[in-house]
Write a protein that holds these residues in place. Structure first.
Motif, PDB file in Angstrom:
ATOM      1  N   VAL A 229      12.294  52.587  44.025  1.00 55.98           N
ATOM      2  CA  VAL A 229      12.674  51.308  44.632  1.00 55.98           C
ATOM      3  C   VAL A 229      11.532  50.785  45.508  1.00 55.98           C
ATOM      4  CG1 VAL A 229      14.325  50.140  46.138  1.00 55.98           C
ATOM      5  CG2 VAL A 229      15.113  51.935  44.585  1.00 55.98           C
ATOM      6  N   ALA A 230      10.885  51.694  46.230  1.00 58.18           N
ATOM      7  CA  ALA A 230       9.749  51.309  47.065  1.00 58.18           C
ATOM      8  C   ALA A 230       8.580  50.822  46.211  1.00 58.18           C
ATOM      9  CB  ALA A 230       9.312  52.484  47.938  1.00 58.18           C
ATOM     10  N   VAL A 231       8.387  51.447  45.046  1.00 54.97           N
ATOM     11  CA  VAL A 231       7.342  50.985  44.117  1.00 54.97           C
ATOM     12  C   VAL A 231       7.628  49.557  43.676  1.00 54.97           C
ATOM     13  CG1 VAL A 231       6.276  51.351  41.859  1.00 54.97           C
ATOM     14  CG2 VAL A 231       6.790  53.308  43.313  1.00 54.97           C
ATOM     15  N   TYR A 232       8.894  49.286  43.372  1.00 53.93           N
ATOM     16  CA  TYR A 232       9.284  47.932  42.956  1.00 53.93           C
ATOM     17  C   TYR A 232       9.043  46.933  44.085  1.00 53.93           C
ATOM     18  CZ  TYR A 232      12.226  44.048  41.451  1.00 53.93           C
ATOM     19  OH  TYR A 232      12.692  42.794  41.110  1.00 53.93           O
ATOM     20  N   CYS A 233       9.384  47.307  45.324  1.00 56.75           N
ATOM     21  CA  CYS A 233       9.147  46.425  46.466  1.00 56.75           C
ATOM     22  C   CYS A 233       7.655  46.164  46.648  1.00 56.75           C
ATOM     23  CB  CYS A 233       9.729  47.047  47.736  1.00 56.75           C
ATOM     24  SG  CYS A 233      11.531  47.077  47.803  1.00 56.75           S
ATOM     25  N   SER A 234       6.851  47.202  46.483  1.00 58.93           N
ATOM     26  CA  SER A 234       5.403  47.041  46.600  1.00 58.93           C
ATOM     27  C   SER A 234       4.866  46.112  45.518  1.00 58.93           C
ATOM     28  CB  SER A 234       4.719  48.407  46.513  1.00 58.93           C
ATOM     29  OG  SER A 234       3.318  48.280  46.560  1.00 58.93           O
ATOM     30  N   ASP A 235       5.382  46.278  44.306  1.00 62.93           N
ATOM     31  CA  ASP A 235       4.966  45.427  43.193  1.00 62.93           C
ATOM     32  C   ASP A 235       5.348  43.975  43.449  1.00 62.93           C
ATOM     33  OD1 ASP A 235       3.874  44.964  40.583  1.00 62.93           O
ATOM     34  OD2 ASP A 235       5.919  44.838  39.806  1.00 62.93           O
ATOM     35  N   MET A 236       6.574  43.753  43.931  1.00 59.70           N
ATOM     36  CA  MET A 236       7.037  42.397  44.236  1.00 59.70           C
ATOM     37  C   MET A 236       6.234  41.787  45.379  1.00 59.70           C
ATOM     38  SD  MET A 236       9.562  41.196  42.378  1.00 59.70           S
ATOM     39  CE  MET A 236      10.454  40.095  43.466  1.00 59.70           C
TER      40      MET A 236
ATOM     41  N   THR B  70      -7.257  51.052  38.762  1.00 61.48           N
ATOM     42  CA  THR B  70      -6.812  51.667  40.014  1.00 61.48           C
ATOM     43  C   THR B  70      -5.469  51.130  40.484  1.00 61.48           C
ATOM     44  OG1 THR B  70      -9.130  51.968  40.677  1.00 61.48           O
ATOM     45  CG2 THR B  70      -7.474  52.093  42.428  1.00 61.48           C
ATOM     46  N   GLU B  71      -5.200  49.858  40.212  1.00 63.85           N
ATOM     47  CA  GLU B  71      -4.044  49.192  40.799  1.00 63.85           C
ATOM     48  C   GLU B  71      -2.707  49.860  40.499  1.00 63.85           C
ATOM     49  OE1 GLU B  71      -2.367  46.530  43.377  1.00 63.85           O
ATOM     50  OE2 GLU B  71      -4.498  46.945  42.996  1.00 63.85           O
ATOM     51  N   PRO B  72      -2.384  50.263  39.255  1.00 59.60           N
ATOM     52  CA  PRO B  72      -1.097  50.951  39.032  1.00 59.60           C
ATOM     53  C   PRO B  72      -0.969  52.246  39.822  1.00 59.60           C
ATOM     54  CG  PRO B  72      -2.029  50.211  36.948  1.00 59.60           C
ATOM     55  CD  PRO B  72      -3.090  50.036  37.983  1.00 59.60           C
ATOM     56  N   TRP B  73      -2.045  53.014  39.887  1.00 60.59           N
ATOM     57  CA  TRP B  73      -2.013  54.253  40.668  1.00 60.59           C
ATOM     58  C   TRP B  73      -1.763  53.947  42.143  1.00 60.59           C
ATOM     59  CZ3 TRP B  73      -2.218  59.085  38.554  1.00 60.59           C
ATOM     60  CH2 TRP B  73      -2.642  59.189  37.230  1.00 60.59           C
ATOM     61  N   ARG B  74      -2.362  52.864  42.632  1.00 66.06           N
ATOM     62  CA  ARG B  74      -2.163  52.485  44.033  1.00 66.06           C
ATOM     63  C   ARG B  74      -0.714  52.119  44.307  1.00 66.06           C
ATOM     64  NH1 ARG B  74      -1.627  48.328  47.455  1.00 66.06           N
ATOM     65  NH2 ARG B  74      -1.469  46.804  45.791  1.00 66.06           N
ATOM     66  N   ARG B  75      -0.108  51.341  43.423  1.00 66.03           N
ATOM     67  CA  ARG B  75       1.279  50.905  43.644  1.00 66.03           C
ATOM     68  C   ARG B  75       2.231  52.098  43.662  1.00 66.03           C
ATOM     69  NH1 ARG B  75       1.539  45.427  41.082  1.00 66.03           N
ATOM     70  NH2 ARG B  75      -0.419  44.508  41.766  1.00 66.03           N
ATOM     71  N   TRP B  76       2.051  53.020  42.707  1.00 65.41           N
ATOM     72  CA  TRP B  76       2.935  54.191  42.644  1.00 65.41           C
ATOM     73  C   TRP B  76       2.691  55.123  43.827  1.00 65.41           C
ATOM     74  CZ3 TRP B  76       7.116  54.964  39.665  1.00 65.41           C
ATOM     75  CH2 TRP B  76       7.292  54.121  38.569  1.00 65.41           C
ATOM     76  N   ALA B  77       1.425  55.288  44.221  1.00 63.22           N
ATOM     77  CA  ALA B  77       1.138  56.139  45.381  1.00 63.22           C
ATOM     78  C   ALA B  77       1.729  55.549  46.654  1.00 63.22           C
ATOM     79  CB  ALA B  77      -0.374  56.313  45.540  1.00 63.22           C
ATOM     80  N   GLU B  78       1.627  54.239  46.792  1.00 63.65           N
ATOM     81  CA  GLU B  78       2.163  53.574  47.972  1.00 63.65           C
ATOM     82  C   GLU B  78       3.683  53.680  48.020  1.00 63.65           C
ATOM     83  OE1 GLU B  78       1.963  49.133  48.532  1.00 63.65           O
ATOM     84  OE2 GLU B  78       0.374  49.735  49.914  1.00 63.65           O
ATOM     85  N   GLY B  79       4.340  53.513  46.865  1.00 63.06           N
ATOM     86  CA  GLY B  79       5.790  53.614  46.822  1.00 63.06           C
ATOM     87  C   GLY B  79       6.294  55.019  47.103  1.00 63.06           C
ATOM     88  N   PHE B  80       5.587  56.017  46.608  1.00 64.80           N
ATOM     89  CA  PHE B  80       6.039  57.396  46.766  1.00 64.80           C
ATOM     90  C   PHE B  80       5.664  57.998  48.119  1.00 64.80           C
ATOM     91  CE2 PHE B  80       7.437  57.322  42.506  1.00 64.80           C
ATOM     92  CZ  PHE B  80       8.260  58.428  42.339  1.00 64.80           C
ATOM     93  N   THR B  81       5.128  57.194  49.017  1.00 69.60           N
ATOM     94  CA  THR B  81       4.973  57.675  50.389  1.00 69.60           C
ATOM     95  C   THR B  81       6.335  58.011  50.995  1.00 69.60           C
ATOM     96  OG1 THR B  81       4.974  55.378  51.183  1.00 69.60           O
ATOM     97  CG2 THR B  81       2.835  56.421  50.857  1.00 69.60           C
ATOM     98  N   CYS B  82       7.385  57.323  50.533  1.00 71.28           N
ATOM     99  CA  CYS B  82       8.745  57.639  51.006  1.00 71.28           C
ATOM    100  C   CYS B  82       9.058  59.112  50.777  1.00 71.28           C
ATOM    101  CB  CYS B  82       9.774  56.781  50.262  1.00 71.28           C
ATOM    102  SG  CYS B  82       9.637  55.024  50.566  1.00 71.28           S
TER     103      CYS B  82
END
Length: 398
Positions: A112-119, A310-322
């Motif tokens: 869900v956090a990945v989706y929020c980051s993407d949005m 790099t961008e997809p890896w960044r979005r998933w890494a940022e979301g999975f900080t949760c």
């Protein structure tokens, strides 16, 4: 039965605190973000209302990881301080069983956090930029009426003696640029209008005088229009010109393939130009202006391809900080044994961000520069997982 009921109770407590904290923190970030734009840009009430939907995912992007950490710290810190962890262990239940609700909660929350980051990056930030751009006419008039001057981020400034309704009295407009692109125009009066089709700010001036470039001057009696381009922020169809950080994840893969083809085409163009120069015995052209232009274009193409990788890896890494925040925060709260919410959160949050964010930014900068593989953005999460495993091992011996 008892462990199942206990895990459900813990999960319910985590969710209850998470929802309340998320609403409060999101509203706080939202008010700060919108208030900053309101103060900096001079947005009107309607523009602020238009800005709110785009600002929500941006706020959630930052609020979700922090509130996830806060909720587990509150629950497990209170349980440890009240002796509930020791009581459960004395009943023959492993303390690790108590961590399962938090880990499951974080694992489900991370996508869900990945989706929020993407949005936030693909819809929220471009939307905010679009609202501000479409409001530039109102912003300019509001600041001109208040300060008698307006300086835009798009390379121009306006100074007036006064504002009468929508009329600018004695305006002086300076457009910054290179060579003949820069000019200064003065007039007895004028008016501003935003043209969405040409993406430019139209100046309707009366009895104007134009100074362009190196002293070129001209007088224009009567009414005359001047256009000030303000960029391509309203263009949404041409994906190839948009920053990778503004593209949704669903479009990045295809755009990466197209960018790879463009890069190969540039390599072929450079090879063909070099080969033709050697074939025609003109080696001096290899280091000439045209060759430099091709090499510069190739460098830009490669840089954009690296960012797209790099961008997809960044979005998933940022979301999975949760997930990794909770992996560290939950056992650390048990070890800390304090029932004060803010003390527990501070003990968990400050060390976490001091470890995570420098490593995350280091990996991101290196990956964008091509000095590290794209998955290097996960270096902060990997370190947090190691710290979390050590803390969980300590909880096992609790």
């Amino acid at each position: 039965m008892i462990p199942t009921r206990l895990t459900r109770t813990i999960l319910f407590e985590i969710l209850r605190i998470f929802v309340v904290a998320l609403v409060v923190l999101t509203l706080l970030i939202l008010l700060i973000a919108v208030g900053r734009e309101l103060f900096r840009k001079g947005l009107g009430a309607m523009a602020v209302l238009q800005l709110l939907p785009f600002a929500i995912p941006i706020s959630l992007q930052h609020a979700v990881p922090a509130t996830a950490l806060f909720s587990v710290c509150c629950v497990y810190g209170r349980m440890a301080a009240d002796g509930e962890i020791s009581t459960v262990k004395a009943s023959g239940i492993s303390p690790l069983r108590l961590l399962q609700p938090a880990i499951v909660f974080a694992a489900l929350l991370s996508p869900v956090a990945v989706y929020c980051s993407d949005m936030a990056v693909s819809w929220g930030k471009p939307g905010v930029k679009r609202v501000v751009l479409l409001s530039i006419e109102d912003i300019a008039y509001r600041l001109l009426e208040r300060d008698h001057s307006y300086t835009s981020d798009h390379g121009f400034s306006i100074h007036v003696r006064e504002i009468d309704g929508r009329r600018m009295i004695s305006p002086r407009v300076t457009v910054r640029g290179k060579g003949d692109d820069a000019f200064t125009v003065t007039a007895s009066e004028g008016q501003l209008m935003m043209d969405e089709q040409t993406q430019s700010l139209v100046l309707k001036l009366v009895d104007s005088q134009l100074i362009r470039g190196k002293g070129l001057q001209g007088d224009f009696p009567g009414e005359r229009q001047f256009e000030i381009p303000i960029g391509n922020a309203l263009e949404e169809d041409d994906i190839s010109t948009r920053s990778p950080s503004e593209l949704p994840l669903r479009l990045i893969r295809n755009e990466r393939l197209r960018q790879r083809e463009r890069t190969h085409a540039k390599i072929g163009e450079l090879a063909a130009f070099t080969g033709f120069s050697l074939l025609t015995s003109r080696p001096a052209e290899i280091g000439g202006e045209k060759s430099s232009a091709i090499q510069s274009s190739l460098k830009s193409s490669r840089h954009r391809l690296t960012r797209l990788q790099t961008e997809p890896w960044r979005r998933w890494a940022e979301g999975f900080t949760c997930f990794f925040f909770v992996l560290v925060g939950a056992p650390l709260a048990i070890v800390a044994k304090t029932s004060d919410y803010w003390t527990t959160f501070g003990m968990c949050f400050l060390p976490t961000i001091l470890v995570y964010y420098p490593l995350y930014l280091l990996g991101l900068d290196q990956a964008k520069a091509g000095d590290m593989p794209p998955y290097g953005v996960w270096i902060g999460n990997v370190v947090l997982s190691g710290v979390g495993m050590l803390l969980i091992a300590r909880v096992r011996r609790y």
